[in-house]
Design a protein around this motif. Sequence first.
Motif, PDB file in Angstrom:
ATOM      1  N   ASN A 143       1.468   3.271  -3.614  1.00  0.00           N
ATOM      2  CA  ASN A 143       2.514   3.518  -4.599  1.00  0.00           C
ATOM      3  C   ASN A 143       2.211   2.665  -5.835  1.00  0.00           C
ATOM      4  OD1 ASN A 143       3.370   0.909  -3.949  1.00  0.00           O
ATOM      5  ND2 ASN A 143       4.830   1.649  -2.445  1.00  0.00           N
ATOM      6  N   LYS A 144       3.027   2.783  -6.851  1.00  0.00           N
ATOM      7  CA  LYS A 144       2.743   2.106  -8.117  1.00  0.00           C
ATOM      8  C   LYS A 144       2.627   0.584  -7.944  1.00  0.00           C
ATOM      9  CE  LYS A 144       4.007   1.804 -12.918  1.00  0.00           C
ATOM     10  NZ  LYS A 144       4.841   2.281 -14.002  1.00  0.00           N
ATOM     11  N   PRO A 145       3.534  -0.089  -7.223  1.00  0.00           N
ATOM     12  CA  PRO A 145       3.362  -1.540  -7.040  1.00  0.00           C
ATOM     13  C   PRO A 145       2.058  -1.893  -6.314  1.00  0.00           C
ATOM     14  CG  PRO A 145       5.609  -0.912  -6.513  1.00  0.00           C
ATOM     15  CD  PRO A 145       4.824   0.358  -6.708  1.00  0.00           C
ATOM     16  N   ASP A 146       1.639  -1.054  -5.369  1.00  0.00           N
ATOM     17  CA  ASP A 146       0.364  -1.286  -4.680  1.00  0.00           C
ATOM     18  C   ASP A 146      -0.805  -1.195  -5.660  1.00  0.00           C
ATOM     19  OD1 ASP A 146       1.589  -1.584  -2.202  1.00  0.00           O
ATOM     20  OD2 ASP A 146       1.203   0.493  -1.592  1.00  0.00           O
ATOM     21  N   ARG A 147      -0.793  -0.177  -6.505  1.00  0.00           N
ATOM     22  CA  ARG A 147      -1.866  -0.010  -7.486  1.00  0.00           C
ATOM     23  C   ARG A 147      -1.911  -1.198  -8.439  1.00  0.00           C
ATOM     24  NH1 ARG A 147       0.117   5.312  -7.003  1.00  0.00           N
ATOM     25  NH2 ARG A 147       1.354   5.141  -8.903  1.00  0.00           N
ATOM     26  N   GLU A 148      -0.732  -1.669  -8.874  1.00  0.00           N
ATOM     27  CA  GLU A 148      -0.674  -2.822  -9.772  1.00  0.00           C
ATOM     28  C   GLU A 148      -1.189  -4.076  -9.078  1.00  0.00           C
ATOM     29  OE1 GLU A 148       3.428  -2.786 -10.984  1.00  0.00           O
ATOM     30  OE2 GLU A 148       3.091  -1.166 -12.429  1.00  0.00           O
ATOM     31  N   ALA A 149      -0.879  -4.255  -7.799  1.00  0.00           N
ATOM     32  CA  ALA A 149      -1.359  -5.414  -7.042  1.00  0.00           C
ATOM     33  C   ALA A 149      -2.879  -5.387  -6.917  1.00  0.00           C
ATOM     34  CB  ALA A 149      -0.706  -5.448  -5.662  1.00  0.00           C
ATOM     35  N   ILE A 150      -3.448  -4.216  -6.722  1.00  0.00           N
ATOM     36  CA  ILE A 150      -4.903  -4.083  -6.622  1.00  0.00           C
ATOM     37  C   ILE A 150      -5.563  -4.451  -7.945  1.00  0.00           C
ATOM     38  CG2 ILE A 150      -6.780  -2.404  -6.356  1.00  0.00           C
ATOM     39  CD1 ILE A 150      -4.920  -1.031  -4.237  1.00  0.00           C
ATOM     40  N   TYR A 162      -9.771   3.388   0.425  1.00  0.00           N
ATOM     41  CA  TYR A 162      -8.652   2.683   1.050  1.00  0.00           C
ATOM     42  C   TYR A 162      -7.349   3.376   0.670  1.00  0.00           C
ATOM     43  CZ  TYR A 162     -12.016  -1.029   1.782  1.00  0.00           C
ATOM     44  OH  TYR A 162     -13.124  -1.732   2.175  1.00  0.00           O
ATOM     45  N   THR A 163      -6.459   3.500   1.641  1.00  0.00           N
ATOM     46  CA  THR A 163      -5.149   4.097   1.367  1.00  0.00           C
ATOM     47  C   THR A 163      -4.040   3.076   1.510  1.00  0.00           C
ATOM     48  OG1 THR A 163      -4.966   4.837   3.650  1.00  0.00           O
ATOM     49  CG2 THR A 163      -5.838   6.434   2.044  1.00  0.00           C
ATOM     50  N   ASP A 164      -4.393   1.823   1.744  1.00  0.00           N
ATOM     51  CA  ASP A 164      -3.377   0.777   1.796  1.00  0.00           C
ATOM     52  C   ASP A 164      -3.854  -0.422   0.983  1.00  0.00           C
ATOM     53  OD1 ASP A 164      -4.200  -1.382   4.280  1.00  0.00           O
ATOM     54  OD2 ASP A 164      -5.200   0.562   4.195  1.00  0.00           O
ATOM     55  N   ALA A 165      -2.925  -1.045   0.299  1.00  0.00           N
ATOM     56  CA  ALA A 165      -3.262  -2.131  -0.617  1.00  0.00           C
ATOM     57  C   ALA A 165      -3.827  -3.338   0.117  1.00  0.00           C
ATOM     58  CB  ALA A 165      -2.023  -2.528  -1.421  1.00  0.00           C
ATOM     59  N   HIS A 166      -3.320  -3.643   1.296  1.00  0.00           N
ATOM     60  CA  HIS A 166      -3.754  -4.836   2.022  1.00  0.00           C
ATOM     61  C   HIS A 166      -5.268  -4.837   2.259  1.00  0.00           C
ATOM     62  CE1 HIS A 166      -3.627  -8.164   4.847  1.00  0.00           C
ATOM     63  NE2 HIS A 166      -4.320  -7.418   5.682  1.00  0.00           N
ATOM     64  N   ASN A 167      -5.790  -3.769   2.795  1.00  0.00           N
ATOM     65  CA  ASN A 167      -7.229  -3.696   3.079  1.00  0.00           C
ATOM     66  C   ASN A 167      -8.055  -3.643   1.797  1.00  0.00           C
ATOM     67  OD1 ASN A 167      -6.956  -3.834   5.859  1.00  0.00           O
ATOM     68  ND2 ASN A 167      -6.761  -1.627   6.061  1.00  0.00           N
ATOM     69  N   ALA A 168      -7.562  -2.965   0.777  1.00  0.00           N
ATOM     70  CA  ALA A 168      -8.286  -2.896  -0.492  1.00  0.00           C
ATOM     71  C   ALA A 168      -8.375  -4.274  -1.131  1.00  0.00           C
ATOM     72  CB  ALA A 168      -7.609  -1.911  -1.437  1.00  0.00           C
ATOM     73  N   ILE A 169      -7.275  -5.018  -1.107  1.00  0.00           N
ATOM     74  CA  ILE A 169      -7.259  -6.360  -1.689  1.00  0.00           C
ATOM     75  C   ILE A 169      -8.165  -7.295  -0.892  1.00  0.00           C
ATOM     76  CG2 ILE A 169      -5.795  -8.372  -2.141  1.00  0.00           C
ATOM     77  CD1 ILE A 169      -3.596  -6.344  -2.964  1.00  0.00           C
ATOM     78  N   ASN A 170      -8.178  -7.164   0.429  1.00  0.00           N
ATOM     79  CA  ASN A 170      -9.100  -7.970   1.244  1.00  0.00           C
ATOM     80  C   ASN A 170     -10.543  -7.708   0.843  1.00  0.00           C
ATOM     81  OD1 ASN A 170      -7.178  -9.335   2.715  1.00  0.00           O
ATOM     82  ND2 ASN A 170      -7.253  -7.942   4.460  1.00  0.00           N
ATOM     83  N   LYS A 171     -10.894  -6.455   0.638  1.00  0.00           N
ATOM     84  CA  LYS A 171     -12.246  -6.090   0.234  1.00  0.00           C
ATOM     85  C   LYS A 171     -12.583  -6.683  -1.138  1.00  0.00           C
ATOM     86  CE  LYS A 171     -16.136  -3.764   0.102  1.00  0.00           C
ATOM     87  NZ  LYS A 171     -17.264  -4.012   0.947  1.00  0.00           N
ATOM     88  N   ILE A 172     -11.636  -6.618  -2.047  1.00  0.00           N
ATOM     89  CA  ILE A 172     -11.840  -7.173  -3.387  1.00  0.00           C
ATOM     90  C   ILE A 172     -12.080  -8.679  -3.305  1.00  0.00           C
ATOM     91  CG2 ILE A 172     -10.678  -7.701  -5.582  1.00  0.00           C
ATOM     92  CD1 ILE A 172      -9.301  -4.905  -5.256  1.00  0.00           C
ATOM     93  N   ASN A 173     -11.285  -9.372  -2.515  1.00  0.00           N
ATOM     94  CA  ASN A 173     -11.392 -10.821  -2.402  1.00  0.00           C
ATOM     95  C   ASN A 173     -12.671 -11.269  -1.708  1.00  0.00           C
ATOM     96  OD1 ASN A 173      -8.991 -11.296  -3.754  1.00  0.00           O
ATOM     97  ND2 ASN A 173      -7.785 -11.219  -1.900  1.00  0.00           N
ATOM     98  N   LYS A 174     -13.164 -10.461  -0.763  1.00  0.00           N
ATOM     99  CA  LYS A 174     -14.401 -10.812  -0.054  1.00  0.00           C
ATOM    100  C   LYS A 174     -15.636 -10.461  -0.854  1.00  0.00           C
ATOM    101  CE  LYS A 174     -12.558 -10.311   4.589  1.00  0.00           C
ATOM    102  NZ  LYS A 174     -12.630  -9.539   5.834  1.00  0.00           N
TER     103      LYS A 174
END
Length: 54
Positions: free
Chosen positions: A4-11, A40-52
Amino acid sequence: MSLNKPDREAIIKAEEKAKRDNEIKFSQSGGSVYVNGTKYTDAHNAINKINKGN
């Protein structure tokens, strides 16, 4: 599950904070994001990938 929009902004914020050269592309519908070619369809896993990084 889709992003959703907040997830996209968090990414986007995570990418800016990580200061890495990840390739971030959102699907046309905005329901998923590709981080370095992996979907990725969920922000949590996408953000983990970005951080790693790659």
